[in-house]
Design a protein around this motif. Structure first.
Motif, PDB file in Angstrom:
ATOM      1  N   MET A 174      14.397 -19.976  21.496  1.00  0.00           N
ATOM      2  CA  MET A 174      15.921 -20.744  21.911  1.00  0.00           C
ATOM      3  C   MET A 174      15.721 -21.668  22.684  1.00  0.00           C
ATOM      4  SD  MET A 174      17.613 -17.204  22.627  1.00  0.00           S
ATOM      5  CE  MET A 174      18.559 -16.034  20.237  1.00  0.00           C
ATOM      6  N   SER A 313      20.432 -28.596  19.237  1.00  0.00           N
ATOM      7  CA  SER A 313      20.659 -27.788  20.387  1.00  0.00           C
ATOM      8  C   SER A 313      20.840 -25.989  19.520  1.00  0.00           C
ATOM      9  CB  SER A 313      21.333 -27.739  21.238  1.00  0.00           C
ATOM     10  OG  SER A 313      22.925 -28.231  20.807  1.00  0.00           O
ATOM     11  N   LEU A 314      21.291 -26.327  18.014  1.00  0.00           N
ATOM     12  CA  LEU A 314      20.935 -25.168  17.161  1.00  0.00           C
ATOM     13  C   LEU A 314      19.900 -24.388  17.049  1.00  0.00           C
ATOM     14  CD1 LEU A 314      23.989 -24.342  15.764  1.00  0.00           C
ATOM     15  CD2 LEU A 314      22.899 -24.695  14.252  1.00  0.00           C
ATOM     16  N   CYS A 315      19.724 -23.147  17.111  1.00  0.00           N
ATOM     17  CA  CYS A 315      18.950 -22.629  16.997  1.00  0.00           C
ATOM     18  C   CYS A 315      18.364 -21.811  15.881  1.00  0.00           C
ATOM     19  CB  CYS A 315      18.679 -21.474  18.033  1.00  0.00           C
ATOM     20  SG  CYS A 315      18.969 -21.320  19.563  1.00  0.00           S
ATOM     21  N   SER A 317      18.395 -19.526  14.088  1.00  0.00           N
ATOM     22  CA  SER A 317      18.505 -18.007  14.230  1.00  0.00           C
ATOM     23  C   SER A 317      19.787 -18.449  13.630  1.00  0.00           C
ATOM     24  CB  SER A 317      18.384 -17.037  14.559  1.00  0.00           C
ATOM     25  OG  SER A 317      17.276 -16.658  15.944  1.00  0.00           O
ATOM     26  N   CYS A 318      20.597 -19.792  14.327  1.00  0.00           N
ATOM     27  CA  CYS A 318      21.309 -20.001  13.579  1.00  0.00           C
ATOM     28  C   CYS A 318      21.806 -20.655  12.450  1.00  0.00           C
ATOM     29  CB  CYS A 318      22.701 -20.971  14.978  1.00  0.00           C
ATOM     30  SG  CYS A 318      24.032 -19.980  15.621  1.00  0.00           S
ATOM     31  N   LYS A 347      25.175 -26.407  20.936  1.00  0.00           N
ATOM     32  CA  LYS A 347      25.493 -26.281  22.870  1.00  0.00           C
ATOM     33  C   LYS A 347      25.652 -27.163  23.113  1.00  0.00           C
ATOM     34  CE  LYS A 347      21.211 -23.101  23.622  1.00  0.00           C
ATOM     35  NZ  LYS A 347      20.458 -23.044  21.829  1.00  0.00           N
ATOM     36  N   GLY A 362      29.103 -18.991  16.410  1.00  0.00           N
ATOM     37  CA  GLY A 362      27.965 -18.745  17.433  1.00  0.00           C
ATOM     38  C   GLY A 362      28.429 -19.346  19.199  1.00  0.00           C
ATOM     39  N   LYS A 363      28.254 -18.136  19.751  1.00  0.00           N
ATOM     40  CA  LYS A 363      27.843 -17.270  21.733  1.00  0.00           C
ATOM     41  C   LYS A 363      27.984 -18.714  21.931  1.00  0.00           C
ATOM     42  CE  LYS A 363      24.506 -16.912  24.227  1.00  0.00           C
ATOM     43  NZ  LYS A 363      23.194 -16.278  24.673  1.00  0.00           N
ATOM     44  N   CYS A 364      27.435 -20.330  21.352  1.00  0.00           N
ATOM     45  CA  CYS A 364      26.664 -21.360  22.534  1.00  0.00           C
ATOM     46  C   CYS A 364      28.572 -22.376  22.468  1.00  0.00           C
ATOM     47  CB  CYS A 364      25.489 -22.107  22.395  1.00  0.00           C
ATOM     48  SG  CYS A 364      24.161 -21.092  22.817  1.00  0.00           S
ATOM     49  N   GLY A 383      28.983 -14.026  18.388  1.00  0.00           N
ATOM     50  CA  GLY A 383      27.718 -13.429  18.314  1.00  0.00           C
ATOM     51  C   GLY A 383      26.125 -14.561  18.479  1.00  0.00           C
ATOM     52  N   CYS A 384      25.156 -14.434  19.023  1.00  0.00           N
ATOM     53  CA  CYS A 384      24.032 -15.003  18.898  1.00  0.00           C
ATOM     54  C   CYS A 384      22.847 -14.305  18.711  1.00  0.00           C
ATOM     55  CB  CYS A 384      23.706 -14.859  20.376  1.00  0.00           C
ATOM     56  SG  CYS A 384      21.753 -15.716  20.918  1.00  0.00           S
ATOM     57  N   PRO A 385      22.433 -14.562  16.722  1.00  0.00           N
ATOM     58  CA  PRO A 385      23.240 -15.115  16.686  1.00  0.00           C
ATOM     59  C   PRO A 385      24.663 -14.680  16.234  1.00  0.00           C
ATOM     60  CG  PRO A 385      21.322 -14.909  14.878  1.00  0.00           C
ATOM     61  CD  PRO A 385      21.198 -14.171  16.374  1.00  0.00           C
TER      62      PRO A 385
END
Ligand code: SF4
Length: 431
Positions: A174, A313-315, A317-318, A347, A362-364, A383-385
């Protein structure tokens, strides 16, 4: 400095072709019989719930079996295969090993199957900050890196250097998708810390619009090998129509090791002629010029919604959920415009003025926009994700009704479009 050697071999059967690719580049020249060898495939993900076409997404099991057999015949007895899979609720590496038949490698050749997530990570300074890198990868005498020949929607191509991201803990993965730290300047640092002795790019299948199963796979039937990971990636990129000097992370990796970007003229190619096999594979989906959403939305006449293009910046999982998100939103369109929604993720994206609702995926995205005065009404999927069930529930509360069956049908479609008679054979993966 002598030119790095990269071999390109046409795949006939995995054993013969992997052997030829390794021999042509003197791949095992610096290996010693007592070395502990770690093989790092790309088997970072699998889907146990919905149809999952693995072509060009993960390393073929046929290539890993061939490689182990070759090492065994050459007298190497200390071999492990390791991966740190993605997975929100626990690691699924052992499940994937089992699904693909890797347990036979343990039974027949004494190969140790290592779930990096369970085995543990050591913190390593990579230049001002730390990554948690798999202990086994750090402790190995030699690593054989076996990525796939594929494109990547965030960094154009995903080959040997990128495959090493699978040696990181979930948290460090992440970290690579930071707000300030850019993806392409993050994951190349891993390769500097690991003893990568040989890279074998599995190009039996190649993937456009990767890295996931929603991309489009082609039967390519190539293997590319080198003791020089960067040179191997440069050739892999060229085979997919990308010039290394246009790929930021290849330039970055080369620069850090004191090399100018390695051009094809700096490489000694052996085997097949590159120009006979190079084909352009698009790495990304077309997006509306005004950043209002995928071009396909415009074509369908979907209005009243602005989906901002995801950034690096999107991981992962997302990212994996981004395609379902689009299909769910598309399924909610019944001919009437959406009520003025902006969709944000990652993010860095901030809400713009003029929208009735802001969907924060998503959380970010929620954190990034928590005090944003432009937001009139937030639909916060925290959530994350984020969870797709929660997304549908929150949208339904706004009168926007998604149809998850449309996503399931889409997944069936992308699986069923690959036919055995066209060379798409699950036997290459499930042993
Ligand atoms: S919400 Fe998504 S982008 Fe943010 S840390 Fe979690 S997985 Fe990554």
């Amino acid at each position: 400095m002598t030119a790095p050697v990269v071999s390109i071999v046409k795949h006939t059967d995995a054993y013969t072709s992997v052997k030829q690719a390794i021999e042509l580049c003197d791949g095992l020249k610096e290996f010693n019989q007592r070395d502990s060898i770690l093989i790092k495939p790309n088997i970072v993900a699998w889907d146990f719930e919905l149809p999952f076409p693995p072509y060009g997404v993960i390393t073929t099991t046929a290539v890993i079996f061939a490689l182990v057999r070759i090492l065994h015949e050459e007298g190497f007895g200390n071999i492990a295969v390791g991966e740190a899979t993605l997975g929100v609720s626990g690691s699924i590496a052992k499940k994937i090993f089992k699904e693909l038949g890797y347990e036979k490698l343990a039974e027949e050749f004494g190969v140790e199957l290592v779930d990096f997530n369970e085995d543990g990570f050591d913190k390593v300074d990579v230049g001002g900050f730390e990554f948690a890198i798999a202990k086994r990868a750090l402790q190995a005498d030699k690593i054989i890196n076996v990525p796939v020949l594929k494109t990547h929607n965030q960094c154009q191509v995903s080959l040997g250097i990128k495959n090493l991201k699978g040696c990181l803990s979930r948290k460090s993965k992440m970290q690579c998708h930071g707000k300030e730290l850019d993806l392409e300047h993050a994951f190349p640092l891993i390769g500097e810390k690991l003893p990568i002795a040989l890279t074998v790019i599995d190009g039996i299948y190649a993937l456009a619009k990767g890295p996931g199963a929603t991309g489009k796979a082609y039967r390519k039937d190539l293997l590319v090998a080198s003791r020089d990971m960067l040179a191997c990636d440069v050739v892999g990129a060229a085979l997919m129509g990308y010039n290394a000097s246009d790929v930021e992370y290849l330039k970055f990796f080369a620069g850090r090791s004191g090399r100018s970007v390695v051009g094809l003229s700096d490489i000694e190619l052996r085997g097949e002629r590159l120009e006979d096999h190079a084909e352009k594979y698009e790495y990304d989906w077309p997006w509306a010029e005004d950043d209002s959403g995928p071009a396909g939305f415009k074509k369908r006449g979907i209005t009243g919604i602005a989906i901002r293009k995801y950034d690096s910046s999107l991981c992962t999982s997302c990212s994996k959920l981004y395609n379902p998100l689009l299909i769910l939103l598309s399924s909610a369109f019944k001919g009437e415009p959406f009520p003025g929604i902006e969709v944000l993720s990652g993010k860095r994206q901030s809400a713009s003025p003029g929208f009735e609702k802001t969907l924060l995926f998503g959380k970010c995205a929620c954190l990034q926009n928590k005090d944003n005065p432009n937001i009139r009404q937030a639909i916060a999927v925290k959530g994350c994700p984020p969870d797709l069930g929660q997304l549908q529930k929150l949208l339904a509360e706004q009168g926007i009704h998604c149809d998850y069956d449309q996503y399931i049908n889409y997944r069936r479609y992308i699986f069923n479009r690959y036919k055995k008679e066209d060379g798409f054979d699950m036997d290459m993966f499930i042993m």
